[in-house]
Design a protein around this motif. Sequence first.
Motif, short mmCIF file in Angstrom:
data_model
loop_
_atom_site.label_atom_id
_atom_site.label_comp_id
_atom_site.label_asym_id
_atom_site.label_seq_id
_atom_site.Cartn_x
_atom_site.Cartn_y
_atom_site.Cartn_z
N SER A 72 -0.81 6.15 4.42
CA SER A 72 -0.39 5.13 3.46
C SER A 72 -1.54 4.35 2.83
O SER A 72 -1.33 3.61 1.88
CB SER A 72 0.55 4.13 4.13
N HIS A 73 -2.76 4.50 3.36
CA HIS A 73 -3.86 3.64 2.90
C HIS A 73 -4.68 4.26 1.77
O HIS A 73 -5.68 3.67 1.36
CB HIS A 73 -4.79 3.29 4.07
N MET A 74 -4.26 5.41 1.25
CA MET A 74 -4.92 6.01 0.11
C MET A 74 -4.25 5.53 -1.17
O MET A 74 -3.11 5.91 -1.46
CB MET A 74 -4.89 7.54 0.20
N VAL A 75 -4.94 4.68 -1.91
CA VAL A 75 -4.38 4.11 -3.14
C VAL A 75 -4.69 5.07 -4.27
O VAL A 75 -5.83 5.16 -4.75
CB VAL A 75 -4.97 2.71 -3.41
N CYS A 76 -3.68 5.83 -4.69
CA CYS A 76 -3.88 6.84 -5.72
C CYS A 76 -2.55 7.10 -6.42
O CYS A 76 -1.50 6.64 -5.99
CB CYS A 76 -4.42 8.14 -5.11
N ASN A 77 -2.63 7.85 -7.51
CA ASN A 77 -1.45 8.26 -8.26
C ASN A 77 -1.63 9.75 -8.54
O ASN A 77 -2.28 10.13 -9.50
CB ASN A 77 -1.34 7.45 -9.56
N LEU A 97 0.82 -1.22 0.00
CA LEU A 97 0.00 0.00 0.00
C LEU A 97 0.85 1.26 0.00
O LEU A 97 0.51 2.25 -0.66
CB LEU A 97 -0.95 0.00 1.20
N ILE A 98 1.96 1.26 0.72
CA ILE A 98 2.77 2.48 0.81
C ILE A 98 3.42 2.86 -0.52
O ILE A 98 3.81 4.01 -0.74
CB ILE A 98 3.85 2.31 1.91
N LEU A 151 6.10 2.52 -8.41
CA LEU A 151 7.35 1.80 -8.19
C LEU A 151 7.24 0.92 -6.96
O LEU A 151 6.49 1.21 -6.03
CB LEU A 151 8.50 2.80 -8.03
N THR A 152 8.01 -0.16 -6.93
CA THR A 152 8.01 -1.06 -5.78
C THR A 152 9.34 -1.78 -5.69
O THR A 152 10.18 -1.68 -6.60
CB THR A 152 6.84 -2.06 -5.87
N LYS A 153 9.52 -2.51 -4.61
CA LYS A 153 10.74 -3.30 -4.43
C LYS A 153 10.79 -4.39 -5.49
O LYS A 153 9.84 -5.14 -5.68
CB LYS A 153 10.76 -3.91 -3.04
N THR A 154 11.91 -4.49 -6.18
CA THR A 154 12.04 -5.44 -7.29
C THR A 154 12.33 -6.83 -6.75
O THR A 154 13.17 -7.02 -5.88
CB THR A 154 13.18 -5.01 -8.23
N LYS A 155 11.62 -7.80 -7.29
CA LYS A 155 11.87 -9.21 -6.98
C LYS A 155 12.10 -9.95 -8.29
O LYS A 155 11.27 -9.89 -9.19
CB LYS A 155 10.67 -9.83 -6.25
N ASP A 156 13.21 -10.64 -8.39
CA ASP A 156 13.53 -11.37 -9.61
C ASP A 156 12.86 -12.75 -9.58
O ASP A 156 13.18 -13.59 -8.74
CB ASP A 156 15.04 -11.53 -9.76
N LEU A 181 4.38 6.82 -1.96
CA LEU A 181 5.81 7.03 -2.16
C LEU A 181 6.11 7.34 -3.62
O LEU A 181 6.88 8.26 -3.94
CB LEU A 181 6.60 5.80 -1.73
N SER A 182 5.51 6.57 -4.52
CA SER A 182 5.73 6.80 -5.95
C SER A 182 5.20 8.16 -6.38
O SER A 182 5.82 8.85 -7.20
CB SER A 182 5.06 5.68 -6.76
#
Length: 370
Positions: A125-130, A38-39, A271-276, A43-44
């Motif tokens: 952090s709980h507001m899902v927006c861009n 959610l964060i 953007l988010t933490k990258t996981k391969d 952040l983005s």
Amino acid sequence: MINKAMGVVNLIHETDELESLTAYRCPATVPFGARYRLIDFILSSMVNSGISKVAVFAHTKYRSLMDHLGSGRPWDLHTRQSGLFILPPATDNIHELSRGDLFHFYQHRDYFQRCKLEYVVVTRSHMVCNIDLEAVIDFHENNGADITLVCKKQADLLGGKTRKVELGEGGRVKGMQDHFGNMDTDIHSMEIYVMKKDLLMDLVQTSLAQGQDHLVRHAILSRVDSLRIFGYLYEGYLGVVNTVDAYYRTSMDLLRPEAARELFFKPGAILTKTKDEPPTRYLEGAKTGNSLIANGCKIEGTVINSVLFRGVHVGKGAVIRNSIVMQNGIIGAGTQLDRVILDKESNVEAERDIRGTEGMPFLAGKRKTI
């Protein structure tokens, strides 16, 4: 791009009715949208708007928060001079830990005082927006506002809970609920506040001296008549994710292509933490439709109108409908899921039939075996 504002993600006493989803994590790190937390959205938005100095005020259950955010590299917030700062409570006293956000801001006042930027953007952090925060600051300056509150006019919040706001002529805030109530308006606070850093510090010290602990409830609501507080109406996609019902319904809403496009790509990418992980494998007998499926999954059954996070294994003959399966979930062969939320690393054995209802999805916590 703006370079005169710092960001504050305020996780202190954030509204949380997410039940077992937040048993071992704070609301900010609840997985969402197949690969995000959610964060990531706020952040983005800050980074895409040119904010390069961000403080995250952690409160409780923040181990997963620190693991997810790390140095801030995925958001380009790992620079030496600016960057990401995670600020846990500066006390281990139980009484002080339970106090409001103004107290915790005061405990970290040196952080604010060392910052040379003029404005501060305080968010949850709980507001899902861009959202384009540069436009909000331009609005703030053009109106000569003391505080600008970002609002959204929306009839249906898909189960989310907000403060309602009443706007007067010219967009000035006339009233706002102390908490959730029945004010006759469909304008909702997005809990995003823009003000000068010096004003925030003044509100912190003045309110604490009066025995008041909370930024919105005490410092802002009590000054609606004396401060120039304006409401900026946001036009983009908004999901308010602070209840289980809101989490489920907002997740399902992302299966609408127009909603996903508006949230994830406008005005900038999330953007988010990258996981391969390797690409998802669709084996013989696999059928999918209208679903978000992250990489690393193995599909042998049927997935319809659902959200699958990384590494989910859907067994042969299993059918998943209208459900959310988080990272590394295992769905046994022949199992039927409908309106179900499974937290990370859950294991549903073969030939099970689990069904929630339209208003109450079945929810299983982390690492559960069913």
